[in-house]
Design a protein around this motif. Structure first.
Motif, PDB file in Angstrom:
ATOM      1  N   ARG A   4       0.820  -1.205   0.000  1.00  0.00           N
ATOM      2  CA  ARG A   4       0.000   0.000   0.000  1.00  0.00           C
ATOM      3  C   ARG A   4       0.862   1.265   0.000  1.00  0.00           C
ATOM      4  O   ARG A   4       0.541   2.242  -0.681  1.00  0.00           O
ATOM      5  CB  ARG A   4      -0.941  -0.016   1.223  1.00  0.00           C
ATOM      6  CG  ARG A   4      -1.855   1.195   1.281  1.00  0.00           C
ATOM      7  CD  ARG A   4      -3.148   0.923   2.008  1.00  0.00           C
ATOM      8  NE  ARG A   4      -4.058   0.129   1.182  1.00  0.00           N
ATOM      9  CZ  ARG A   4      -5.356  -0.021   1.438  1.00  0.00           C
ATOM     10  NH1 ARG A   4      -5.899   0.561   2.490  1.00  0.00           N
ATOM     11  NH2 ARG A   4      -6.114  -0.750   0.650  1.00  0.00           N
ATOM     12  N   ASP A   5       1.994   1.240   0.723  1.00  0.00           N
ATOM     13  CA  ASP A   5       2.863   2.427   0.773  1.00  0.00           C
ATOM     14  C   ASP A   5       3.860   2.476  -0.384  1.00  0.00           C
ATOM     15  O   ASP A   5       4.724   3.349  -0.418  1.00  0.00           O
ATOM     16  CB  ASP A   5       3.605   2.485   2.116  1.00  0.00           C
ATOM     17  CG  ASP A   5       4.576   1.306   2.295  1.00  0.00           C
ATOM     18  OD1 ASP A   5       4.677   0.456   1.364  1.00  0.00           O
ATOM     19  OD2 ASP A   5       5.222   1.231   3.348  1.00  0.00           O
ATOM     20  N   GLN A   6       3.721   1.554  -1.339  1.00  0.00           N
ATOM     21  CA  GLN A   6       4.558   1.512  -2.544  1.00  0.00           C
ATOM     22  C   GLN A   6       6.037   1.262  -2.231  1.00  0.00           C
ATOM     23  O   GLN A   6       6.892   1.490  -3.091  1.00  0.00           O
ATOM     24  CB  GLN A   6       4.397   2.787  -3.387  1.00  0.00           C
ATOM     25  CG  GLN A   6       2.949   3.046  -3.782  1.00  0.00           C
ATOM     26  CD  GLN A   6       2.758   4.312  -4.615  1.00  0.00           C
ATOM     27  OE1 GLN A   6       3.647   4.734  -5.344  1.00  0.00           O
ATOM     28  NE2 GLN A   6       1.576   4.914  -4.516  1.00  0.00           N
ATOM     29  N   ALA A   7       6.341   0.806  -1.034  1.00  0.00           N
ATOM     30  CA  ALA A   7       7.743   0.601  -0.651  1.00  0.00           C
ATOM     31  C   ALA A   7       8.236  -0.798  -1.011  1.00  0.00           C
ATOM     32  O   ALA A   7       9.414  -0.980  -1.302  1.00  0.00           O
ATOM     33  CB  ALA A   7       7.916   0.840   0.849  1.00  0.00           C
ATOM     34  N   ARG A   8       7.323  -1.789  -0.980  1.00  0.00           N
ATOM     35  CA  ARG A   8       7.766  -3.156  -1.163  1.00  0.00           C
ATOM     36  C   ARG A   8       6.926  -3.860  -2.225  1.00  0.00           C
ATOM     37  O   ARG A   8       5.814  -3.442  -2.542  1.00  0.00           O
ATOM     38  CB  ARG A   8       7.714  -3.908   0.174  1.00  0.00           C
ATOM     39  CG  ARG A   8       8.714  -3.308   1.181  1.00  0.00           C
ATOM     40  CD  ARG A   8       8.692  -3.979   2.529  1.00  0.00           C
ATOM     41  NE  ARG A   8       9.207  -5.354   2.517  1.00  0.00           N
ATOM     42  CZ  ARG A   8      10.493  -5.679   2.353  1.00  0.00           C
ATOM     43  NH1 ARG A   8      11.396  -4.754   2.145  1.00  0.00           N
ATOM     44  NH2 ARG A   8      10.862  -6.937   2.387  1.00  0.00           N
ATOM     45  N   ALA A   9       7.497  -4.931  -2.767  1.00  0.00           N
ATOM     46  CA  ALA A   9       6.810  -5.699  -3.806  1.00  0.00           C
ATOM     47  C   ALA A   9       7.125  -7.167  -3.629  1.00  0.00           C
ATOM     48  O   ALA A   9       8.163  -7.524  -3.071  1.00  0.00           O
ATOM     49  CB  ALA A   9       7.264  -5.238  -5.191  1.00  0.00           C
ATOM     50  N   VAL A  10       6.179  -7.996  -4.131  1.00  0.00           N
ATOM     51  CA  VAL A  10       6.429  -9.429  -4.092  1.00  0.00           C
ATOM     52  C   VAL A  10       5.948 -10.053  -5.405  1.00  0.00           C
ATOM     53  O   VAL A  10       4.918  -9.648  -5.964  1.00  0.00           O
ATOM     54  CB  VAL A  10       5.744 -10.096  -2.868  1.00  0.00           C
ATOM     55  CG1 VAL A  10       4.219  -9.992  -2.952  1.00  0.00           C
ATOM     56  CG2 VAL A  10       6.178 -11.553  -2.718  1.00  0.00           C
ATOM     57  N   ASP A  11       6.725 -10.962  -5.913  1.00  0.00           N
ATOM     58  CA  ASP A  11       6.400 -11.686  -7.131  1.00  0.00           C
ATOM     59  C   ASP A  11       5.058 -12.408  -6.963  1.00  0.00           C
ATOM     60  O   ASP A  11       4.824 -13.050  -5.937  1.00  0.00           O
ATOM     61  CB  ASP A  11       7.525 -12.699  -7.406  1.00  0.00           C
ATOM     62  CG  ASP A  11       7.266 -13.514  -8.649  1.00  0.00           C
ATOM     63  OD1 ASP A  11       7.730 -13.108  -9.726  1.00  0.00           O
ATOM     64  OD2 ASP A  11       6.579 -14.557  -8.550  1.00  0.00           O
ATOM     65  N   ALA A  12       4.177 -12.291  -7.966  1.00  0.00           N
ATOM     66  CA  ALA A  12       2.861 -12.921  -7.882  1.00  0.00           C
ATOM     67  C   ALA A  12       2.681 -14.010  -8.940  1.00  0.00           C
ATOM     68  O   ALA A  12       1.552 -14.416  -9.232  1.00  0.00           O
ATOM     69  CB  ALA A  12       1.770 -11.865  -8.026  1.00  0.00           C
ATOM     70  N   SER A  13       3.795 -14.459  -9.502  1.00  0.00           N
ATOM     71  CA  SER A  13       3.683 -15.416 -10.615  1.00  0.00           C
ATOM     72  C   SER A  13       3.173 -16.781 -10.158  1.00  0.00           C
ATOM     73  O   SER A  13       2.788 -17.591 -10.995  1.00  0.00           O
ATOM     74  CB  SER A  13       5.019 -15.546 -11.347  1.00  0.00           C
ATOM     75  OG  SER A  13       6.002 -16.071 -10.475  1.00  0.00           O
ATOM     76  N   THR A  14       3.149 -17.010  -8.839  1.00  0.00           N
ATOM     77  CA  THR A  14       2.534 -18.255  -8.372  1.00  0.00           C
ATOM     78  C   THR A  14       1.025 -18.225  -8.620  1.00  0.00           C
ATOM     79  O   THR A  14       0.393 -19.263  -8.761  1.00  0.00           O
ATOM     80  CB  THR A  14       2.782 -18.451  -6.863  1.00  0.00           C
ATOM     81  OG1 THR A  14       2.428 -17.244  -6.191  1.00  0.00           O
ATOM     82  CG2 THR A  14       4.238 -18.770  -6.596  1.00  0.00           C
ATOM     83  N   VAL A  15       0.440 -17.022  -8.693  1.00  0.00           N
ATOM     84  CA  VAL A  15      -1.001 -16.886  -8.964  1.00  0.00           C
ATOM     85  C   VAL A  15      -1.253 -16.783 -10.467  1.00  0.00           C
ATOM     86  O   VAL A  15      -2.124 -17.478 -11.012  1.00  0.00           O
ATOM     87  CB  VAL A  15      -1.578 -15.648  -8.243  1.00  0.00           C
ATOM     88  CG1 VAL A  15      -3.060 -15.486  -8.584  1.00  0.00           C
ATOM     89  CG2 VAL A  15      -1.360 -15.751  -6.747  1.00  0.00           C
TER      90      VAL A  15
END
Lengths: 333, 333
Positions: free
Chosen positions: B20-31
């Motif tokens: 939400r704060d645009q600071a972090r990201a995570v790969d969503a390719s499992t979905v």
């Protein structure tokens, strides 16, 4: 080489090779699952597809079956872009009459072209759904080309080398809507529902001398409910396909699978008839002061097939479709 | 939920979830490997993506990294359709001045919309290539929505349910070309090179009350070379996004991933400034009899970022691009 796309439950369909006489077909998914994938890898895919076509021709292809056009989707059921010119000046001038509008500026010297939807093309035998007959349902018989990756600002000379396949098209049009949309300047949107394609896409060598000067020297025969509407030649394009590609790519690159259309095939000789009803009606307006031919009605059938100058059938197969009433969303009718 | 697309060598890029704060990201390719695939299977993908977003929020997501907008492509690097309205009447009226043309018929009561190319979108930090400054290079700051599958002839009421994601857009435009193309009636083609997108696409809940009446109650801040051009609100759309979707779908279905744009954000209050240079120039023509602000030059930088009414940054991240001279094909320059 003749290529077609069979329904197989996937959005892009399955690639098949069709024999020169259109009698037999063989699955080509060992080379590429679908035509779009083949076009994106054309330097690798083409030689392998040609080898398969040769084995189909000499009877050695395993799994060859009778070619069934009713199983065909459009050669590309969805494409990166669909850019349709209006390169037959005779058609454009008659459409100015049909739409009761002033001439398009520079129409003789700069191609006009609209961007159409390219995510939902119709196969040659699919019913074509429309919301209401009041929209002025019409067909437009056209020829087209499919390109590979084209760089931005390509010259017309270089553009010719990017033409990979030739196709035959029915660009369905809604004339009551189009007359309004053309006046906004924003182009055709509601006036252009899903476009239909003849089943077979061919490499240019397949039409021999009939592919000349970047134009189709083929006649496009069009019937409504079995009655002849026209048999006009693709020769009279004011701009060649390479010129249309260069126009399209002047400020953008085109990705492999982009389709460029000729616009409605039309000849100065009135004996050739017309490739759309709007033209028939414009000619009637000029002759009688009013149009007499109605636009299409639900249940009407539209057939299109090309032929060579000597009368032999063209290489694309036949478009044979029926106009139907679209079900309203959320209702079972 | 915030979604973005990282470069990974594939044409559709790789899907990531952004905090939400645009600071972090995570790969969503499992979905889903990419956002387009997720949109095609939204009922299955959305709950799984939301669970991953929750684990990113509570710190339990494995493989979370700092979010890097410079790695982003457009949220959808390619889409089935890109349909851009012109729903801010103030903009449309000023463009009639800019293009020296009569008003669009029914402009207040029927949406106008053009079909753009959707196969080659640009990410938020990509250089933007143009052939020549003489084309009148301009930006257009816009908001947009991404829909899932929409049936033909959907009502505006039902269309609202198909809005899945909100986006922020720069619809690059070539004004010298557009002035000519709008007169053909066939719409914008050469005038509309590849469109750019801010890095983050968001579900409507992410903007809370600022998504209201099918409009963005957000301010779009635009700078050229660090100088303020405008800060106009998305509130003043004459047609809502559901109305624009219903207009687009009246005679065709839309496939999942189709993007609908607002047209250039524009407010009646001149203190809000403008979201494109053509508007700035039209206002100068009205005030001084001639435009004074030049169009963009090679090397110019254009930045766009939304904000909430209370000044907090918007959820889409920032567009920050540079205008560059396109290399001529076949030449190394």
């Amino acid at each position: 080489m003749k290529l077609a796309t069979y329904q197989n439950g996937s959005p892009d369909g399955g690639l098949v090779i069709v024999s020169r006489d259109q009698a037999r077909a063989v699955d080509a998914s060992t080379v590429a699952p679908d035509l779009l994938t083949a076009l994106r890898n054309w330097p690798q895919a083409e030689p392998a597809l040609r080898r398969l076509a040769e084995s189909l021709a000499d009877g050695s292809a395993a799994g060859a079956v009778a070619f069934d056009p009713t199983r065909c989707l459009a050669p590309l059921p969805r494409a990166p872009q669909w850019l349709d010119g209006s390169a037959f000046l005779n058609h454009g001038r008659l459409m100015d009459v049909a739409f009761k509008k002033p001439p398009i500026p520079d129409f003789d010297t700069i191609p006009v072209m609209y961007q159409g939807a390219s995510d939902d093309f119709l196969g040659p035998h699919a019913d074509v759904p429309f919301v209401t007959e009041a929209d002025g349902i019409d067909f437009e018989g056209e020829f087209g080309v499919i390109v590979d990756d084209v760089p931005m600002a390509v010259s017309a000379e270089d553009a010719a080398r990017h033409i990979r396949l030739l196709v035959q098209i029915n660009d369905w049009s809604l004339r009551a809507v189009g007359a309004r949309e053309v006046r906004t300047g924003f182009g055709f949107l509601q006036a252009k529902p899903s476009t239909s394609f003849a089943p077979i896409a061919v490499t240019p060598d397949e039409v021999g001398d009939a592919w000349r000067y970047g134009r189709f020297d083929l006649t496009l025969h069009i019937q409504r409910n079995g009655e002849r509407i026209g048999a006009a030649s693709g020769r009279e394009m004011a701009f060649s396909f390479p010129q249309l590609i260069a126009h399209a790519a002047r400020t953008r690159r085109l990705t492999a699978g982009t389709i460029i259309g000729s616009g409605t095939v039309s000849n100065a000789d009135r004996a050739a008839g017309s490739s759309c009803l709007a033209e028939v009606r414009a000619i009637e307006m000029i002759a009688h002061g009013e149009p007499r031919t109605p636009f299409l009605r639900f249940g009407d059938e539209v057939a299109m097939q090309a032929s060579f100058a000597d009368g032999r059938p063209g290489p694309f197969g036949r478009i044979d479709q029926r106009v139907v009433h679209a079900p309203r969303p959320g209702r079972p009718d």
